[in-house]
Write a protein that holds these residues in place. Structure first.
Motif, PDB file in Angstrom:
ATOM      1  N   TRP A  96      24.381  45.088  22.599  1.00 17.14           N
ATOM      2  CA  TRP A  96      23.846  44.462  21.402  1.00 17.14           C
ATOM      3  C   TRP A  96      23.716  45.537  20.341  1.00 17.14           C
ATOM      4  CZ3 TRP A  96      23.781  39.395  22.227  1.00 17.14           C
ATOM      5  CH2 TRP A  96      23.762  38.970  23.549  1.00 17.14           C
ATOM      6  N   SER A  97      24.064  45.221  19.132  1.00 10.83           N
ATOM      7  CA  SER A  97      23.990  46.186  18.042  1.00 10.83           C
ATOM      8  C   SER A  97      22.627  46.844  17.989  1.00 10.83           C
ATOM      9  CB  SER A  97      24.268  45.496  16.701  1.00 10.83           C
ATOM     10  OG  SER A  97      25.578  44.974  16.705  1.00 10.83           O
ATOM     11  N   TYR A  98      22.618  48.122  17.802  1.00 14.86           N
ATOM     12  CA  TYR A  98      21.413  48.934  17.636  1.00 14.86           C
ATOM     13  C   TYR A  98      20.556  48.995  18.893  1.00 14.86           C
ATOM     14  CZ  TYR A  98      22.991  47.978  12.938  1.00 14.86           C
ATOM     15  OH  TYR A  98      23.771  47.828  11.841  1.00 14.86           O
ATOM     16  N   ASN A  99      21.089  48.642  20.037  1.00  7.30           N
ATOM     17  CA  ASN A  99      20.352  48.752  21.300  1.00  7.30           C
ATOM     18  C   ASN A  99      20.768  50.066  21.951  1.00  7.30           C
ATOM     19  OD1 ASN A  99      19.141  48.527  23.764  1.00  7.30           O
ATOM     20  ND2 ASN A  99      19.995  46.533  24.266  1.00  7.30           N
ATOM     21  N   VAL A 100      19.952  51.093  21.789  1.00 10.37           N
ATOM     22  CA  VAL A 100      20.328  52.421  22.265  1.00 10.37           C
ATOM     23  C   VAL A 100      20.303  52.530  23.783  1.00 10.37           C
ATOM     24  CG1 VAL A 100      19.610  53.583  20.152  1.00 10.37           C
ATOM     25  CG2 VAL A 100      17.972  53.300  22.023  1.00 10.37           C
ATOM     26  N   ASP A 101      19.634  51.616  24.469  1.00  9.78           N
ATOM     27  CA  ASP A 101      19.601  51.692  25.924  1.00  9.78           C
ATOM     28  C   ASP A 101      20.403  50.577  26.587  1.00  9.78           C
ATOM     29  OD1 ASP A 101      17.857  49.640  25.277  1.00  9.78           O
ATOM     30  OD2 ASP A 101      16.320  50.217  26.722  1.00  9.78           O
ATOM     31  N   ALA A 102      21.418  50.052  25.881  1.00  9.64           N
ATOM     32  CA  ALA A 102      22.271  49.007  26.446  1.00  9.64           C
ATOM     33  C   ALA A 102      22.995  49.540  27.685  1.00  9.64           C
ATOM     34  CB  ALA A 102      23.280  48.532  25.406  1.00  9.64           C
ATOM     35  N   ILE A 103      23.162  48.673  28.670  1.00  8.21           N
ATOM     36  CA  ILE A 103      23.782  49.057  29.934  1.00  8.21           C
ATOM     37  C   ILE A 103      25.153  48.392  30.039  1.00  8.21           C
ATOM     38  CG2 ILE A 103      23.542  49.022  32.439  1.00  8.21           C
ATOM     39  CD1 ILE A 103      20.505  48.670  32.009  1.00  8.21           C
ATOM     40  N   ASP A 104      26.184  49.206  30.271  1.00  8.91           N
ATOM     41  CA  ASP A 104      27.516  48.653  30.495  1.00  8.91           C
ATOM     42  C   ASP A 104      27.555  47.941  31.837  1.00  8.91           C
ATOM     43  OD1 ASP A 104      28.727  49.441  28.107  1.00  8.91           O
ATOM     44  OD2 ASP A 104      29.297  51.384  28.912  1.00  8.91           O
ATOM     45  N   GLY A 105      28.484  47.008  31.964  1.00  5.75           N
ATOM     46  CA  GLY A 105      28.521  46.180  33.160  1.00  5.75           C
ATOM     47  C   GLY A 105      29.653  46.493  34.103  1.00  5.75           C
ATOM     48  N   GLY A 106      29.713  45.691  35.137  1.00  7.63           N
ATOM     49  CA  GLY A 106      30.733  45.812  36.170  1.00  7.63           C
ATOM     50  C   GLY A 106      31.616  44.592  36.246  1.00  7.63           C
ATOM     51  N   GLY A 107      31.692  43.799  35.153  1.00 11.14           N
ATOM     52  CA  GLY A 107      32.592  42.662  35.121  1.00 11.14           C
ATOM     53  C   GLY A 107      31.923  41.331  35.336  1.00 11.14           C
ATOM     54  N   ILE A 108      32.681  40.406  35.941  1.00  6.65           N
ATOM     55  CA  ILE A 108      32.212  39.042  36.157  1.00  6.65           C
ATOM     56  C   ILE A 108      32.252  38.721  37.655  1.00  6.65           C
ATOM     57  CG2 ILE A 108      34.495  38.079  35.666  1.00  6.65           C
ATOM     58  CD1 ILE A 108      32.941  35.637  34.462  1.00  6.65           C
ATOM     59  N   PHE A 109      31.208  38.029  38.093  1.00  9.76           N
ATOM     60  CA  PHE A 109      31.062  37.675  39.506  1.00  9.76           C
ATOM     61  C   PHE A 109      30.990  36.155  39.628  1.00  9.76           C
ATOM     62  CE2 PHE A 109      29.833  41.994  39.187  1.00  9.76           C
ATOM     63  CZ  PHE A 109      30.102  42.577  40.414  1.00  9.76           C
ATOM     64  N   LYS A 110      31.376  35.657  40.804  1.00 11.60           N
ATOM     65  CA  LYS A 110      31.382  34.219  41.049  1.00 11.60           C
ATOM     66  C   LYS A 110      30.835  33.942  42.443  1.00 11.60           C
ATOM     67  CE  LYS A 110      34.631  30.342  41.515  1.00 11.60           C
ATOM     68  NZ  LYS A 110      36.066  29.979  41.473  1.00 11.60           N
ATOM     69  N   THR A 111      30.026  32.884  42.538  1.00  9.25           N
ATOM     70  CA  THR A 111      29.585  32.390  43.834  1.00  9.25           C
ATOM     71  C   THR A 111      30.047  30.937  43.969  1.00  9.25           C
ATOM     72  OG1 THR A 111      27.693  31.966  45.295  1.00  9.25           O
ATOM     73  CG2 THR A 111      27.292  31.722  42.941  1.00  9.25           C
ATOM     74  N   THR A 112      30.414  30.558  45.170  1.00 12.46           N
ATOM     75  CA  THR A 112      30.790  29.170  45.444  1.00 12.46           C
ATOM     76  C   THR A 112      29.816  28.532  46.427  1.00 12.46           C
ATOM     77  OG1 THR A 112      32.322  29.879  47.177  1.00 12.46           O
ATOM     78  CG2 THR A 112      33.249  29.558  44.967  1.00 12.46           C
TER      79      THR A 112
END
Length: 177
Positions: A96-112
């Motif tokens: 998010w803009s101006y969020n200095v502690d933003a955390i990058d992710g590991g993609g997208i997950f799915k549960t069935t």
């Protein structure tokens, strides 16, 4: 309300949890399988994925359902299929803009199976996740078909955003914007 007083000071709030979990809640969904609306899923940046069940005695029990294979727990988006409530998609990574502690992710997950088991369905480039899927901001599942999924990603630091579509439940993704 008297002049100078606050409505919040007169309000009554009830903690619904989950308690003692770090992070910002970025997404909440009410479980489509629960007609009472008492089962919720919550996604937390730094806290993972939680399933909460509210009971008639006014207690709410939260269970961490974050997959062990999720190398980072910055969950930012959740979407459940309306026609198959067992299918839930979870997107990771905030930016998010101006969020200095933003955390990058590991993609997208799915549960069935409603959160018991999760699979990383992120496209890869070589042996790493496609960096375009590192910051998922929104997921939408077609109400008539759990295999048709749209997701948006954003990376404000590089001023880039993308929209991807899958018609096969996340096996493959096409950039549409």
């Amino acid at each position: 309300i008297l002049f100078g007083s606050s409505a919040a000071a007169d309000a009554t709030f009830t903690e619904r949890g989950p308690a003692n979990v770090p992070g910002r809640t970025r997404s909440i969904i009410v479980d489509a399988a629960d007609a009472t609306g008492n089962t919720w899923y919550a996604a937390s940046v730094g806290g993972g994925i939680w399933k909460g069940v509210h009971h008639s005695d006014l207690t709410t029990v939260w269970t961490n359902i974050t997959p062990a294979a999720m190398e980072n727990i910055a969950v930012t988006a959740l979407a459940q299929s309306a026609n198959n409530s067992q299918v839930i998609y979870a997107g990771t990574g905030e930016d998010w803009s101006y969020n200095v502690d933003a955390i990058d992710g590991g993609g997208i997950f799915k549960t069935t199976d409603a959160g018991s088991n999760w699979t990383n369905i992120t496209p890869t480039v070589g042996s790493v996740i496609d960096p375009k899927f590192g910051n998922i901001s929104r997921i939408i599942v077609d109400p008539a078909d759990e295999n048709i999924v749209l997701l948006s990603t954003i990376k404000s630091a590089s001023n880039s955003s993308y929209i991807f579509k899958s018609v096969d439940g996340g096996t493959s993704w096409t950039q549409v914007e």
